[in-house]
Design a protein around this motif. Structure first.
Motif, short mmCIF file in Angstrom:
data_model
loop_
_atom_site.label_atom_id
_atom_site.label_comp_id
_atom_site.label_asym_id
_atom_site.label_seq_id
_atom_site.Cartn_x
_atom_site.Cartn_y
_atom_site.Cartn_z
N LEU A 182 0.81 -1.40 0.08
CA LEU A 182 -0.09 -0.04 -0.20
C LEU A 182 0.94 1.13 -0.07
O LEU A 182 0.59 2.33 -0.81
CB LEU A 182 -0.84 -0.03 1.41
N ARG A 183 1.86 1.23 0.65
CA ARG A 183 2.81 2.42 0.86
C ARG A 183 3.59 2.63 -0.52
O ARG A 183 3.64 3.72 -0.92
CB ARG A 183 3.83 2.25 1.80
N ALA A 184 3.89 1.53 -1.04
CA ALA A 184 4.39 1.79 -2.42
C ALA A 184 3.54 2.05 -3.46
O ALA A 184 3.85 3.07 -4.15
CB ALA A 184 5.17 0.41 -2.74
N TYR A 185 2.35 1.86 -3.42
CA TYR A 185 1.16 2.14 -4.48
C TYR A 185 1.07 3.83 -3.96
O TYR A 185 0.87 4.48 -5.12
CB TYR A 185 0.03 1.45 -4.18
N PHE A 186 0.90 4.30 -2.97
CA PHE A 186 0.65 5.51 -2.51
C PHE A 186 1.93 6.46 -3.14
O PHE A 186 1.73 7.50 -3.78
CB PHE A 186 0.32 5.62 -1.02
N ASP A 187 2.96 6.07 -3.00
CA ASP A 187 4.19 6.57 -3.40
C ASP A 187 4.08 6.89 -5.07
O ASP A 187 4.37 7.87 -5.40
CB ASP A 187 5.49 5.94 -3.16
N ARG A 188 3.68 5.87 -5.52
CA ARG A 188 3.42 5.96 -7.10
C ARG A 188 2.41 6.94 -7.45
O ARG A 188 2.60 7.67 -8.45
CB ARG A 188 3.11 4.34 -7.76
N LEU A 189 1.42 7.00 -6.72
CA LEU A 189 0.41 7.87 -6.99
C LEU A 189 0.83 9.48 -6.83
O LEU A 189 0.50 10.18 -7.55
CB LEU A 189 -0.87 7.83 -6.09
N THR A 190 1.71 9.78 -5.56
CA THR A 190 2.09 11.04 -5.46
C THR A 190 3.44 11.32 -6.71
O THR A 190 3.35 12.65 -6.58
CB THR A 190 2.65 11.02 -4.10
N HIS A 191 3.63 10.50 -7.25
CA HIS A 191 4.72 10.90 -8.27
C HIS A 191 3.82 11.06 -9.65
O HIS A 191 4.74 11.37 -10.63
CB HIS A 191 5.79 9.90 -8.35
N ARG A 192 2.53 10.60 -9.66
CA ARG A 192 2.11 11.00 -10.79
C ARG A 192 2.09 12.26 -11.14
O ARG A 192 1.24 13.16 -10.33
CB ARG A 192 0.48 10.44 -10.80
N PRO A 193 2.42 13.14 -12.24
CA PRO A 193 2.23 14.31 -12.43
C PRO A 193 0.89 15.04 -12.50
O PRO A 193 0.75 16.26 -11.84
CB PRO A 193 2.47 14.46 -13.95
N SER A 194 -0.11 14.36 -12.80
CA SER A 194 -1.56 15.00 -12.45
C SER A 194 -1.85 15.12 -10.88
O SER A 194 -2.32 16.08 -10.79
CB SER A 194 -2.57 13.87 -13.13
N PHE A 195 -1.22 14.25 -10.24
CA PHE A 195 -1.91 14.53 -8.86
C PHE A 195 -0.77 15.23 -8.19
O PHE A 195 -1.25 16.22 -7.42
CB PHE A 195 -1.55 12.94 -8.02
N GLN A 196 0.44 15.42 -8.76
CA GLN A 196 1.23 16.46 -8.10
C GLN A 196 0.92 17.93 -8.51
O GLN A 196 0.96 18.88 -7.63
CB GLN A 196 2.77 16.20 -8.74
N ARG A 197 0.04 17.91 -9.53
CA ARG A 197 -0.29 19.25 -9.85
C ARG A 197 -1.67 19.69 -8.95
O ARG A 197 -1.63 20.76 -8.63
CB ARG A 197 -0.88 19.28 -11.41
N ILE A 215 -0.14 16.60 7.63
CA ILE A 215 0.23 16.49 6.37
C ILE A 215 1.63 16.46 6.23
O ILE A 215 2.48 17.31 6.82
CB ILE A 215 -0.33 17.62 5.43
N PRO A 216 2.37 15.32 5.63
CA PRO A 216 3.70 15.37 5.42
C PRO A 216 4.51 16.37 5.02
O PRO A 216 3.80 16.84 4.08
CB PRO A 216 4.02 13.99 4.84
N THR A 217 5.46 16.78 5.68
CA THR A 217 6.21 17.85 5.06
C THR A 217 6.80 18.01 3.42
O THR A 217 6.76 18.90 2.91
CB THR A 217 7.59 18.30 5.92
N ARG A 218 6.77 16.76 3.01
CA ARG A 218 6.97 16.79 1.64
C ARG A 218 6.03 17.00 0.83
O ARG A 218 6.18 17.50 -0.48
CB ARG A 218 7.39 15.29 1.08
N PHE A 219 4.84 17.35 1.24
CA PHE A 219 3.57 17.98 0.46
C PHE A 219 3.22 19.41 0.64
O PHE A 219 2.57 20.00 0.15
CB PHE A 219 2.35 17.23 0.70
#
Length: 220
Positions: A182-197, A215-219
């Motif tokens: 699950l953590r790896a999946y969420f990480d892939r989602l957060t690197h998706r350009p559409s979601f980053q935007r 909210i984690p500091t990376r966001f």
């Protein structure tokens, strides 16, 4: 502009539709709705009397559509991009719709109840909602053990639903260390350009979120 999206940049169901729009580079106009503003609320209710966003207006077809899943289905039919978000194959499409409903009903719904409790200070018993999130995490970790995207080989509507749901849910119930898939999946989602935007656009509004400090500091 053929489409207008009535939405708010902080709202998770709006994020779901934004991801779909950005995935395929669909041209649209944004109309931010502040539900605390009487005029904005009246404008939204004129389109959808329930008064919830997102709502999308198709000016050419003279249609107003509510509900994030319905909007994405409509976009995939009439404004399809290079990569369909709902497969043509019936079995594959059923899997996408199943996981789309999973995220809306078993991640989004309990998290919104928890957020609403904090927002309105009702201090209710939220043990059932938190238990539902934990059960969802178990199921997702199992689902993601052998795949990249939640409903098949390709990014789909189900992943559009997953990204904002998991983003906000993880601020309420963090993913346990043992949920590595699950953590790896969420990480892939957060690197998706559409979601980053989407996150970039939501960032100025994060202070309005009742659990902003989680909210984690990376966001940020």
């Amino acid at each position: 502009m053929p489409l207008t999206l009535y939405y708010h940049p902080l709202a998770s169901f709006c994020h779901k539709v934004l991801i779909a729009l950005y995935e395929n580079g669909t041209a649209f106009e944004k109309r931010i709705i502040d539900l605390a503003d009487d005029a904005d609320r009246a404008e939204l209710q004129a389109l959808w009397p329930i008064g919830k966003f997102p709502v999308i207006r198709d000016h050419g077809r003279k249609r107003d559509l509510p509900e994030s899943t319905i909007i994405i289905e409509y976009l995939d039919r009439f404004y399809a991009g290079q990569h369909p978000l709902i497969p043509d194959d019936w079995e594959a499409a059923l899997e996408v719709r199943l996981w789309d409903r999973f995220f809306d009903n078993y991640v989004q719904e309990p998290l919104q109840q928890i957020v609403g409790d904090r927002l309105f200070g009702t201090k209710g018993d939220l043990s059932k909602q938190r238990s539902t999130l934990k059960t969802a995490y178990v199921m997702l970790d199992r689902q993601m053990a052998s795949r990249i995207w939640v409903a098949g080989q390709d990014f789909s509507m189900a992943d559009c639903a997953a990204a904002p749901a998991l983003f906000y849910a993880s601020t309420l119930e963090p993913f346990a260390d043992e949920f590595s898939h699950l953590r790896a999946y969420f990480d892939r989602l957060t690197h998706r350009p559409s979601f980053q935007r989407v996150i970039d656009e939501a960032r100025p509004y994060f202070p309005l979120y009742p659990f902003a400090d989680a909210i984690p500091t990376r966001f940020l």
